[in-house]
Enzyme design. Structure first.
Site, PDB file in Angstrom:
ATOM      1  N   HIS A   1       0.862  -1.195   0.000  1.00 43.79           N
ATOM      2  CA  HIS A   1       0.000   0.000   0.000  1.00 43.79           C
ATOM      3  C   HIS A   1       0.889   1.232   0.000  1.00 43.79           C
ATOM      4  O   HIS A   1       1.862   1.306   0.747  1.00 43.79           O
ATOM      5  CB  HIS A   1      -0.901  -0.009   1.239  1.00 43.79           C
ATOM      6  CG  HIS A   1      -1.696   1.252   1.429  1.00 43.79           C
ATOM      7  ND1 HIS A   1      -1.343   2.238   2.327  1.00 43.79           N
ATOM      8  CD2 HIS A   1      -2.821   1.692   0.805  1.00 43.79           C
ATOM      9  CE1 HIS A   1      -2.229   3.218   2.279  1.00 43.79           C
ATOM     10  NE2 HIS A   1      -3.128   2.913   1.365  1.00 43.79           N
TER      11      HIS A   1
ATOM     12  N   HIS B   1       1.561  11.007  -2.285  1.00 42.05           N
ATOM     13  CA  HIS B   1       0.331  10.804  -1.534  1.00 42.05           C
ATOM     14  C   HIS B   1      -0.432  12.123  -1.546  1.00 42.05           C
ATOM     15  O   HIS B   1      -0.034  13.076  -0.890  1.00 42.05           O
ATOM     16  CB  HIS B   1       0.649  10.362  -0.104  1.00 42.05           C
ATOM     17  CG  HIS B   1      -0.518   9.756   0.600  1.00 42.05           C
ATOM     18  ND1 HIS B   1      -0.546   9.556   1.960  1.00 42.05           N
ATOM     19  CD2 HIS B   1      -1.714   9.304   0.130  1.00 42.05           C
ATOM     20  CE1 HIS B   1      -1.701   9.008   2.303  1.00 42.05           C
ATOM     21  NE2 HIS B   1      -2.416   8.847   1.204  1.00 42.05           N
TER      22      HIS B   1
END
Length: 607
Positions: free
Chosen positions: A125, A171
């Protein structure tokens, strides 16, 4: 003599310090039984391998190979007689690298010709992050590290750069420093098949305009060339097998959308989120069970999760991009998406096409309460990806067994973190030769005689009982400074041993604490009744008791019960991040109550 010189001398002395007198009573008794006149012949060693170590296929040549290897490594110690074994040599064999708990000869042994949906797949992830989820740097290094460890699913969040003329990986809506997409792609190409030749899946979270999607398509095509698996823009009717996709790279993402403008995140917001994440234990909190997770998540319901596969992104002002680049669409081999509606719609099985669905850990925890069987049925044909909730700012992880026991193939973890949950993940994927693909048990792939589906929470009979004896441990004085655990005295070690698995099998037990001893000899036995041994992982930890502070960490490992070899074995321990120590190890014995579960090489098989 300086402290450094003393340390070098001490290490040299310690390297061969264990002697026959320190062997556990069981080892001495077994040597007595399988030897004559104080020596064990090759033929007697072969009989020991078959009868005690349960290595049914062991040949005389195998036994001779062990003797030869020991003689080559330690022949100058005069613990051999005409290449037969003395008690000390036998002890060294049992406590040596030639006697691991998982067979080095098994390699990839699962059937690799079934559809991808029939396998657990080692999944990362936010694979590009070097640390926490809000302010760490993005880099290709954690991607390389993950691939070297056998991770098969790499996640990349792709965004326009500040000039909107190139693509970065970062991100979104955080302070993470970006890395160029092309750098990540090139590193994936270079390291994809270093640890495993089975396919690598790149999951893309796409926030791009159509022109940048076209640019991504060009980058991906030029970087991977014929290695890229591109079946066309239509959804697959059935997933191909890992065997047919060896050394191929697969792209998985949802249908293209208009990109999201990243909102700016301030330092103040980062600090507040860090505070919200809580104080994580140095080696991670105990892995919670489902009930604990649901209760905790009910308290955190106002936490906003990233809903990565929502088809309806209207909450973010996001609308489908009608002019999405066709060349980008053609790259997508595994289509992802979450249909509008509730869980019933999400989990519908289409007989004409397969897809990937993503749920957060919180969504899964609540879904298994009401839709457990539907999830199992969905994962028999389709892929289910589980990802960490958005509040795991420190890159911590969750209990992977909830997803695995319901058939979820892609249980996505923050590989850059560490802690007990990640130890379970690392232990799980030691199976099947460490190739990153593990065949799911048959009961998760088929319906029962009454068309019933597996329910991990239903009461089940005990299938086998694993008896574990923790004899002793050593190597800490070689691995650490003499004052690492205690300034003024030797350490006080204890071991924790237990099972991670379905709720009925989950348990942890503890040995007594042995004071002031660098070579603790616990000699304690534990029994673990297992209802679903196929999903069971043996957890092993060593800690050093500290009366005034938190106990010190002394090592850990996690082993798949399905491949655990019976008999007396040397178990190497790992540090908090999962790296194997050079010296620290335990001597343990594993016995299964039902002899019908014994497989080749002393590994266990369950039907």
């Amino acid at each position: 003599m300086s402290k450094q010189t003393y340390r070098v001398c001490f290490c040299f002395r310690r390297k061969f310090r264990l002697t026959a007198s320190e062997a556990p009573g069981d080892v001495k008794d077994l040597f007595q039984r399988y030897s004559e006149n104080g020596v064990m012949s090759v033929d007697q060693l072969q009989r020991f391998l078959i009868e005690v170590q349960k290595e049914g296929g062991a040949t005389r040549e195998d036994a001779q190979g062990i003797v030869d290897k020991l003689h080559e490594q330690q022949g100058h110690l005069h613990i051999f007689q005409r290449k037969d074994l003395t008690l000390e040599a036998f002890f060294r064999y049992l406590f040596g690298v030639v006697n691991p708990p998982l067979s080095p000869n098994l390699g990839v042994h699962h059937d690799m010709n079934a559809p991808l949906s029939h396998y657990y797949i080692y999944t990362g992830h936010n694979s590009y992050l070097t640390g926490n989820q809000l302010s760490s740097d993005c880099s290709d290094k954690p991607i390389i590290d993950a691939l070297k460890k056998g991770v098969r699913v790499i996640e990349l969040d792709i965004w326009p750069n500040s000039d909107k003329d190139d693509v970065h990986v970062l991100h979104g809506r955080t302070l993470t420093a970006p890395v160029e997409l092309i750098k990540c792609l090139r590193s994936i190409k270079e390291y994809a098949f270093v640890a495993s030749e089975y396919p690598v899946v790149i999951t893309l979270e796409d926030h791009l305009t159509a022109d940048l999607q076209a640019k991504v398509a060009e980058m991906v095509t030029q970087t991977f060339g014929d290695v890229l698996f591109s079946p066309g823009p239509e959804c697959l009717k059935e997933f191909p097998s890992p065997e047919s996709l060896k050394k191929r790279v697969i792209i998985s993402t949802k249908p293209p959308k208009e990109y999201l403008q990243a909102k700016e995140t301030t330092e103040k917001e980062v600090d507040s989120q860090k505070g919200k994440a809580g104080d994580e234990e140095a080696w991670g909190k105990e892995v919670p069970d489902l009930r604990e997770d649901i209760l905790k998540d009910d308290d955190d319901e106002d936490d906003e999760d990233e809903d990565e596969d929502d088809e309806d992104d209207s909450a973010h002002g996001d609308k489908p991009h009608k002019n999405a680049a066709p060349e980008y669409k053609r790259l997508i081999a595994i289509h992802a998406g979450k249909p509008k509606g509730g869980l019933d719609d999400c989990l519908k099985v289409d007989p004409d096409k397969v897809r990937r669905l993503s749920l957060s850990e919180q969504q899964l925890e609540k879904a298994v309460v009401t839709h457990a069987k539907e999830i199992v049925r969905f994962t028999q044909r389709n892929l289910l990806r589980i990802y960490p909730k958005g509040t795991r700012i420190t890159s911590s992880n969750y209990n992977p067994l909830i997803g695995w026991s319901h058939g979820a193939q892609m249980v996505a973890f923050n590989m850059q973190g560490y802690g007990r949950s990640l130890w379970l993940m690392q232990g799980m994927y030691r199976a099947n030769g460490g190739c990153g693909y593990i065949k799911k048990p048959d009961f998760l792939l088929k319906s029962g005689p009454l068309n019933d589906l597996f329910d991990p929470n239903a009461p089940l009979p005990v299938k086998t009982t694993l008896k574990v004896t923790v004899y002793m441990g050593e190597g800490w004085h070689d691995e650490f400074d003499s004052t690492h655990f205690d300034l003024y005295s030797p350490p006080d070690f204890y071991a924790r041993v237990g099972i991670a698995g379905v709720p009925a099998d989950k348990v942890m037990k503890k040995t007594k604490t042995l004071e002031d001893n660098w070579i603790p000899a616990w000699n304690e036995e534990f029994k673990f009744p297992l209802t679903v041994p196929e999903l069971a992982l043996l957890r092993i930890e060593v800690h050093e008791y500290d009366m005034s502070e938190k106990d010190d960490f002394g090592g850990q490992t996690c082993l798949p019960v399905s491949e655990l070899r019976s008999g007396i074995r040397m178990v190497p321990l790992h540090d908090r991040k999962g790296e194997k120590y050079k010296f620290v190890k335990l001597l343990m014995r594993f016995e299964f109550s039902d002899s019908s579960t014994e497989g080749s090489e002393g590994a266990t098989t369950f039907k």
